[in-house]
Each structure stands twice: as structure tokens, then as C-alpha cells.
Design a protein around this motif. Structure first.
Motif, PDB file in Angstrom:
ATOM      1  N   ARG A   1      10.359  48.837  73.908  1.00 16.95           N
ATOM      2  CA  ARG A   1       9.646  49.145  72.651  1.00 16.95           C
ATOM      3  C   ARG A   1       8.177  48.751  72.765  1.00 16.95           C
ATOM      4  NH1 ARG A   1      12.960  46.869  67.612  1.00 16.95           N
ATOM      5  NH2 ARG A   1      11.073  47.453  66.495  1.00 16.95           N
TER       6      ARG A   1
ATOM      7  N   GLU B   1       2.462  48.796  58.594  1.00 19.46           N
ATOM      8  CA  GLU B   1       3.862  48.419  58.794  1.00 19.46           C
ATOM      9  C   GLU B   1       4.266  48.593  60.258  1.00 19.46           C
ATOM     10  OE1 GLU B   1       6.472  50.069  55.894  1.00 19.46           O
ATOM     11  OE2 GLU B   1       8.253  49.304  56.908  1.00 19.46           O
TER      12      GLU B   1
ATOM     13  N   LEU C   1       2.865  45.909  62.347  1.00 22.65           N
ATOM     14  CA  LEU C   1       3.646  44.671  62.196  1.00 22.65           C
ATOM     15  C   LEU C   1       4.903  44.713  63.065  1.00 22.65           C
ATOM     16  CD1 LEU C   1       3.406  43.890  58.379  1.00 22.65           C
ATOM     17  CD2 LEU C   1       2.186  42.791  60.240  1.00 22.65           C
ATOM     18  N   ASP C   2       5.522  45.905  63.139  1.00 27.01           N
ATOM     19  CA  ASP C   2       6.688  46.051  64.016  1.00 27.01           C
ATOM     20  C   ASP C   2       6.301  45.738  65.451  1.00 27.01           C
ATOM     21  OD1 ASP C   2       8.215  46.799  61.900  1.00 27.01           O
ATOM     22  OD2 ASP C   2       8.189  48.949  62.334  1.00 27.01           O
TER      23      ASP C   2
ATOM     24  N   GLN D   1       5.871  42.094  65.905  1.00 24.43           N
ATOM     25  CA  GLN D   1       7.143  41.375  65.932  1.00 24.43           C
ATOM     26  C   GLN D   1       7.797  41.493  67.307  1.00 24.43           C
ATOM     27  OE1 GLN D   1       9.901  42.347  62.836  1.00 24.43           O
ATOM     28  NE2 GLN D   1      11.385  40.852  63.589  1.00 24.43           N
TER      29      GLN D   1
ATOM     30  N   PHE E   1       5.505  36.700  58.122  1.00 22.66           N
ATOM     31  CA  PHE E   1       4.952  37.930  57.539  1.00 22.66           C
ATOM     32  C   PHE E   1       4.789  37.712  56.044  1.00 22.66           C
ATOM     33  CE2 PHE E   1       7.251  39.586  61.278  1.00 22.66           C
ATOM     34  CZ  PHE E   1       6.221  40.268  61.889  1.00 22.66           C
TER      35      PHE E   1
ATOM     36  N   ALA F   1       1.572  46.725  52.215  1.00 19.47           N
ATOM     37  CA  ALA F   1       1.488  47.252  53.577  1.00 19.47           C
ATOM     38  C   ALA F   1       1.065  48.710  53.561  1.00 19.47           C
ATOM     39  CB  ALA F   1       2.831  47.083  54.278  1.00 19.47           C
TER      40      ALA F   1
END
Lengths: 251, 464
Positions: B309, B326, B329-330, B333, B351, B356
Motif C-alpha cells: 500500500r 483523508e 491520512l491513510d 497511517q 488523528f 477532513a
């Protein structure tokens, strides 16, 4: 239920097989990228779903999906790909039949979730509140992205459909912390819970400003059963790792 | 000198020469006695017509060369067409026709002349509106057209009572009101004021000319010896030169800015790509994955999936500029999970997301996370955390990446960190915002990025 898997690489077919072996009762048929052979099979058999690689030497997975949809109007398509392809790259009728994407190398959990959603139209969430708290989506364990987001979800389940305010959640999850420190942690837990539910495609929580509400539809929970029937499970230890749980259950 | 600028300058000079060629030709013709002169300076009107013919040639050349009619051309055509009408139906011109023995209805010509005058003034107002980005709604435009029609009607009606002067005065007053908004805008925007003042001076000169022409036509005042239109025609030529130069300047500036921006951005983006996937990160992650497989196949699978990923996000970054917050942010993470997988000492990623619903440059926050680990050493602290917070305020969104690490000297680190420099550059180029880093020894670091709320209908010029 018949499911076909098409990939030009043996290792990919092998991975798929090792993930599904013994875990669902579908009938799997594996193909290399030989389109005529696959179409021939689709003419003779009723196929529920096809897992297709996209970039293959002899055929293109998206084109193959189009042909399969012509032969089997009810078919569901999942693309297994290393490419950066998403729904926006597809057109009708393929996009309408596509139920998901698996990006190589994929999680076996993601594959199993997709298989469950193919088997049953509506996904079901099962919450185990007695003993160690865990959730399952169609019998697959839900992996929460943090301990606190999991705890927050347990609290929401305990609320049994009643709205949970930020103040209530904070006072139970972070009882000894100052508000300016606990608020960001609360928002973090909410964000992560939202992400987890999005990932398993089960949007059962209504997220509002400083308020969460659980939609109980398609959720089964042993604690709710106990509240309704009064019957205790064999090991009546309620949410043993959470301090606040005693308030909601005493033997 | 820049290639584009050279080309534009050459084109502008060529067009100006063409313009004045018209004036020179007319002057020679007048001197040779080919064009008859009247007591009121008719040759100047003829000169205008010849100049307009040259104008038409220029416009055709431009259209053929560009294969489309640009906004500047469109405005020029409007103004030129209306001015041509004004010349053809002017008192001077009808007098000249009378000199050839052609008699026309003076009153009808006068009314048409007035309508053409209205068209010129309206076209100029539109031109300013366009040049100075004055918010000119469809409604206002329609109101102006209705006002023009009413004024024309009144003028026609009043002509027969010899009171058309009233309609004229009213129209000029109305125009003054319409110009108030342009004024307001021009005063607040200090840049291109000179062309505005000159075109404005032209408009009022034309108004004065029209007014005096009418007064003379009605024999209320005597005709001056040289005719009004001499001044008017010179102003006319000047105005086209100015309009042209203004457009050329603006287009050049926009084109230069666009080409510079593109070059700069390409460079920054390539650097971003080169900077993001660090070889040591790839190999260390692979080693970590390998060791995980020895412990548990399931954990190994999970790590492999995370790593893929991460790689996918980095590869995708090559063809993307801005992504939803968003999604960013993924990506963060995933990156944090990979980092935590590699190190014994882990850090918490919080978070603290209030909103967002906005975009950021792709992979622009990761350098601050890397920094928090490398310099602030959050992962060496027992309760070390990195917090990403986004709060919507009235003016926009306050985005912060903060940590409780050891802090560092802000004068040293950001300038030596390649990733941070690049992230800052992309925030500046793509969004026009500047990330601000403050760090305090022992307390931690805060990176603040304020993203102003998008203003509705930005009036950026779109020169391609």
C-alpha cells in the motif's frame, strides 16, 4: 455456488487457493488467461462470481469481465490487480457488476470479506461481549486500528442503540485524564473507528459532532440477547478488559 | 530575453506599425488632395475609416494565426465596430457627403450616431470590467443594455423636439454611475492603472465630443474651425494602441508566470518522487517483513500488504498533485504502521480530526512525521506521540502536525531536510500556503499550516 479465478501467474492462483481452502463452501475453478476456455465454461455453468487479474498477456481482465457479463448477467466481478485501477476507471456494464478490488499482494481478510459479501447480500456483524470483546463480520475477525477505537465500539454496543455523547465517552474511556488531553484521543478513536467500519464496508454508526449513534440493523450481540431474554451465557464475564463495564453488568 | 516575450513583443510592434500605417496613408492621401476636406475636418473621419480597415486586417490575421477569437480580439471588434458606426453617421461625415452632393436625413443619422456612441461606451465598460475583474453580473449587464435602449429611444424622441441633449446628459450620468464600481476596483488594485486612466480619459473626451457635436448640430454653439473629430480620431488611434499593449502585457505576464510555474512545479514534483521512496526504507521494510514471516505468516502477510500500500501510494504520487486529506491520512497511517513494525520503540499517532473535507499535496505530511522521529525522537520517549489535527475555523482550516519529542533548532533542521523543503515548496506552489515550524527544546515541535477557505468564484485570468 461457482466462483472462477483468472490469473496468468500460477503463484497468484496458488495464493488465492491457500487463502480460501476449507473456509467457504463455494466451488472454485482456476483458469489461466485463456479467454475462449473461460467463456466456454461460463456458457455451460452458472457462475456467481469471477476474480480477475487485469493485466494478463493473452487477455485483459476488464474486457474479459465484459464478455462474462454478457454470458452471465448476474455475475459479480472482483478485480485482483497490481495496477492502480479503481471504480472510476471502469465503465458500464463492468462497473455495475464490480463488487470490489483486491490489490496485490492482498490481505486474506479482505478476500474473505469479499467472498462473504458475494455469498450473502447483506453483511452481518457479530459482537461477542462476554469474555474478550471481539467483532466478526460474516465470521471474519474485525481488526480495529487501535485499542481505544475498539473499546469505543464496545461502549457503543453497550449503549444498545442509544446515542453516545462525547462527554459520556470521555468520562468512561479516559476517566482520569484532563479534557484537553482526552479530547484529541477521543477524536482519534472516532476517526479510527470510522476507518475500520469503512474498510469492512459496514457503516453502522452515525457520526455526528460530539455524538455517536449505533444503527442496530444486521448486528447480533450476545449482550443484547441477554438484555432481552435474561439468559446468561456459559461464561458470564462481561467485557473483562474494560473498567467501565461493571456499571452495565452485574451478575 | 524569454522566447515567448520576444515573440509577443514582435507581434505587438508589427500590429502597431500596421495601425499607424493607416494614419500615415490617410495623411498622405489628404495632403495629395485625394480626400476632400470640409470646413469641419472630414478627412479625419475618413482617416478613421481607413484605420479601421487596417484594424480588420489585423483581426483577421490574429484569428487565422490563433485559430480562435481571443477575448481581447472580441473586445476590439466590438469597440472598432461601434466606432466605425459613430464615424459613418457623424455630423462631419454627413457634411462631407453633402459636399459630394449626397443628402441624408440629418436627424436619422444623428440618432444612429448616438446609438453607436452608446455602443462604444458600453463596449469600453465591458472591456474595463474584463480587464479589472470587476464583478459584473448578467443582471447588471442586462440593466446596462436596457438603459442604453431607453436612452436611445429618448434621444430619438427628443431629437424632433431639439431636446436630445437631455438624453445625452442622462446617458453620460448613467455611465458615470456604472464606472463607480470599476473605479473602486482599480483603486484597490494598484497594477495596471495607466491604461485605465487613458481609456477613461478617452471615453470622457468622446462624451464631450459627442455633446459638443450635438450642440453644434443644433446650432446652439458655432462649429470650431478644425472640427471636433480631429482630437477624437487621434484619441481613437491611441486607445487601440493602449488596449493592445495592455492585453499584450497581461497575456505575457500570465504566459510567463504559467511557464515558470510549470517548470518550477515539474522540478519540485520530480524531486518529491525522488525523495519519497528512500532505498533504506524499502530494504529495511523488506528485512522486517522477512523476519515477521519467520515469526508468523499472518503478520508477514499483513506487513506485506501494508508495504505494498505504501509503495502504491508513492507510485501514484507521480501523477497526482492534490489528494483528499483523508487519503493522505491513510497514507500516513500505513507509513506509521510500517515504521512501528520496524522499531522496538513505538510511537502513537493521534488523528485529532475535526474536518477532513479539503485537499493537500500528495505525500506532503509524511516528511513532518519522518522529522518528528529523526530529530524530535518521539519514538524514544515512553509516551511519545505525533498528533495530526485539523480544525475548521471561520477563515479556513488549521492543520497541525505536532509531537512531544525533544525538539530541535528550527534554523538548522528544515533547511537541511530535503523532504521538508520539498513539502513546503509544494504547499506554496499548489495551494499558496506556507507551513510554519516552531520547535521548543524539551517540549516538542509544531508544524502549522493554515488553509484559507476557498473563496467562491476566484477571478483568475485564464490565458492559455
Amino acid at each position: 455456488m461457482k466462483i472462477i479465478i483468472v490469473d496468468d501467474e500460477m503463484s497468484a492462483l496458488h495464493t488465492f487457493l491457500s487463502d480460501v481452502i476449507g473456509r467457504t463452501d463455494a466451488d472454485y475453478k482456476f483458469f489461466k488467461d485463456d479467454a475462449p476456455e473461460i467463456c466456454d465454461y461460463a456458457v455451460k455453468n452458472n457462475i456467481a462470481a469471477a476474480f480477475l487479474d487485469i493485466n494478463m498477456p493473452k487477455t485483459n481482465g476488464i474486457e474479459l469481465a465484459g464478455k462474462l457479463i454478457e454470458l452471465q448477467p448476474e455475475i459479480k466481478i472482483v478485480f485482483i490487480t497490481g495496477l492502480d485501477v479503481s471504480e472510476k476507471d471502469l465503465r458500464e456494464p463492468v462497473s455495475g457488476h464490480t463488487v470490489g478490488f483486491l490489490y496485490k499482494p492482498y490481505d486474506s481478510e479482505a478476500l474473505l470479506r469479499l467472498l462473504s459479501s458475494i455469498e450473502r447480500e447483506t453483511p452481518k456483524l457479530t459482537a461477542k461481549m462476554f469474555g474478550t470483546f471481539d467483532c466478526f463480520i460474516n465470521n471474519n475477525l474485525v481488526r480495529f486500528s487501535s485499542k481505544k477505537s475498539k473499546e469505543l465500539f464496545a461502549l457503543l454496543l453497550t449503549y444498545n442503540g442509544k446515542s453516545l455523547s462525547m462527554t459520556d465517552a470521555i468520562s468512561q474511556l479516559w476517566p482520569d485524564m484532563e479534557t484537553d488531553k482526552s479530547k484529541p484521543l477521543y477524536r482519534d478513536a472516532v476517526w479510527r473507528l470510522r476507518k475500520t467500519l469503512k474498510e469492512i464496508n459496514f457503516n453502522c454508526v452515525e457520526f455526528e459532532r460530539a455524538k455517536l449513534t449505533l444503527n442496530k440493523l444486521n448486528i447480533s450481540c450476545d449482550y443484547w440477547e441477554y438484555l432481552e431474554t435474561g439468559q446468561l451465557p456459559a461464561k458470564p464475564v462481561f467485557l473483562k478488559s474494560y473498567n467501565w463495564s461493571q456499571e452495565y453488568f452485574t451478575e | 530575453m524569454n522566447r515567448i516575450l520576444k515573440k509577443r513583443l514582435a507581434a505587438a510592434i508589427a500590429n502597431l506599425i500596421l495601425l499607424f500605417a493607416g494614419t500615415v496613408t490617410a495623411a498622405i492621401l489628404g495632403a495629395c488632395g485625394v480626400v476632400p476636406d470640409s470646413p469641419y475636418g472630414d478627412s479625419i473621419d475618413v482617416l478613421c475609416i481607413i484605420t479601421l480597415c487596417f484594424m480588420a486586417v489585423i483581426l483577421i490575421v490574429e484569428m487565422v494565426a490563433m485559430l480562435k477569437i481571443s477575448d481581447s480580439t472580441r473586445h476590439t471588434v466590438y469597440i472598432a465596430g461601434a466606432t466605425l458606426g459613430m464615424c459613418l453617421f457623424s455630423t462631419d461625415f454627413t457634411n462631407m457627403l453633402a459636399g459630394y452632393g449626397v443628402s441624408v436625413n440629418m436627424q436619422v443619422f444623428d440618432c444612429i450616431d448616438f446609438v453607436c456612441f452608446e455602443a462604444v461606451t458600453l463596449a469600453l465598460v465591458y472591456f474595463w470590467n474584463y480587464t479589472y475583474n470587476v464583478n459584473f453580473s448578467v443582471r447588471t449587464g442586462r440593466a446596462a443594455l436596457v438603459a442604453a435602449a431607453v436612452a436611445a429611444g429618448a434621444y430619438t424622441g427628443l431629437t424632433f423636439a431639439n431636446l436630445q441633449i437631455i438624453a445625452l446628459v442622462l446617458w453620460i450620468a448613467g455611465l458615470g454611475a456604472a464606472l463607480a464600481r470599476v473605479y473602486q476596483r482599480v483603486y484597490t488594485d494598484g497594477s495596471d492603472n495607466l491604461p485605465f486612466y487613458l481609456t477613461e480619459a478617452y471615453l470622457f473626451a468622446a462624451c464631450g465630443d459627442c455633446l459638443a457635436d450635438t450642440l453644434c448640430g443644433e446650432k446652439l454653439i458655432p462649429f470650431p474651425p478644425l472640427g471636433f473629430n480631429s482630437f477624437y480620431a487621434v484619441a481613437f488611434i491611441l486607445i487601440f494602441a493602449l488596449i493592445y499593449v495592455t492585453y499584450a502585457m497581461r497575456t505575457d505576464r500570465a504566459a510567463l508566470k504559467a511557464s515558470e510555474y510549470k517548470l518550477q512545479y515539474e522540478r519540485v514534483r520530480t524531486e518529491a518522487l525522488r525523495g519519497q521512496i528512500k532505498p533504506h526504507f524499502i530494504f529495511n521494510s523488506l528485512a522486517a517483513i522477512q523476519s515477521l514471516y519467520h515469526k508468523s505468516t499472518e503478520d508477514g502477510d499483513r506487513a506485506t500488504s501494508l508495504f505494498s500500500r505504501h509503495l502504491r501510494a508513492n507510485i501514484e504520487a507521480g501523477n497526482t498533485d492534490l489528494i483528499p486529506f483523508e487519503k493522505e491520512l491513510d497514507n500516513i497511517q500505513v507509513y506509521a504502521e510500517l515504521e512501528n513494525m520496524r522499531y522496538e520503540k513505538k510511537f502513537n499517532l493521534i488523528f485529532d480530526i475535526d474536518d477532513a473535507d479539503f485537499e493537500v499535496p500528495v505525500l506532503s505530511l509524511q516528511p513532518y512525521i519522518e522529522n518528528a522521529m529523526r530529530y524530535s525522537k518521539v519514538n524514544e520517549k515512553a509516551d511519545g506521540y505525533i498528533k495530526i489535527s485539523s480544525v475548521r475555523t471561520a477563515g479556513g482550516i488549521m492543520l497541525q502536525v505536532s509531537d512531544n519529542g525533544v525538539g530541535f533548532d528550527v534554523n538548522v533542521v528544515p533547511s537541511s531536510s530535503y523532504g521538508i523543503k520539498n513539502s513546503k515548496a509544494r504547499f506554496e506552489i499548489l495551494m499558496g500556503v506556507e507551513p510554519e515550524i516552531t520547535s521548543e527544546a524539551g517540549k516538542g515541535t509544531v508544524v502549522s499550516i493554515f488553509i484559507p477557505a476557498a473563496e467562491g468564484g476566484t477571478n483568475e485570468d485564464n490565458y492559455s
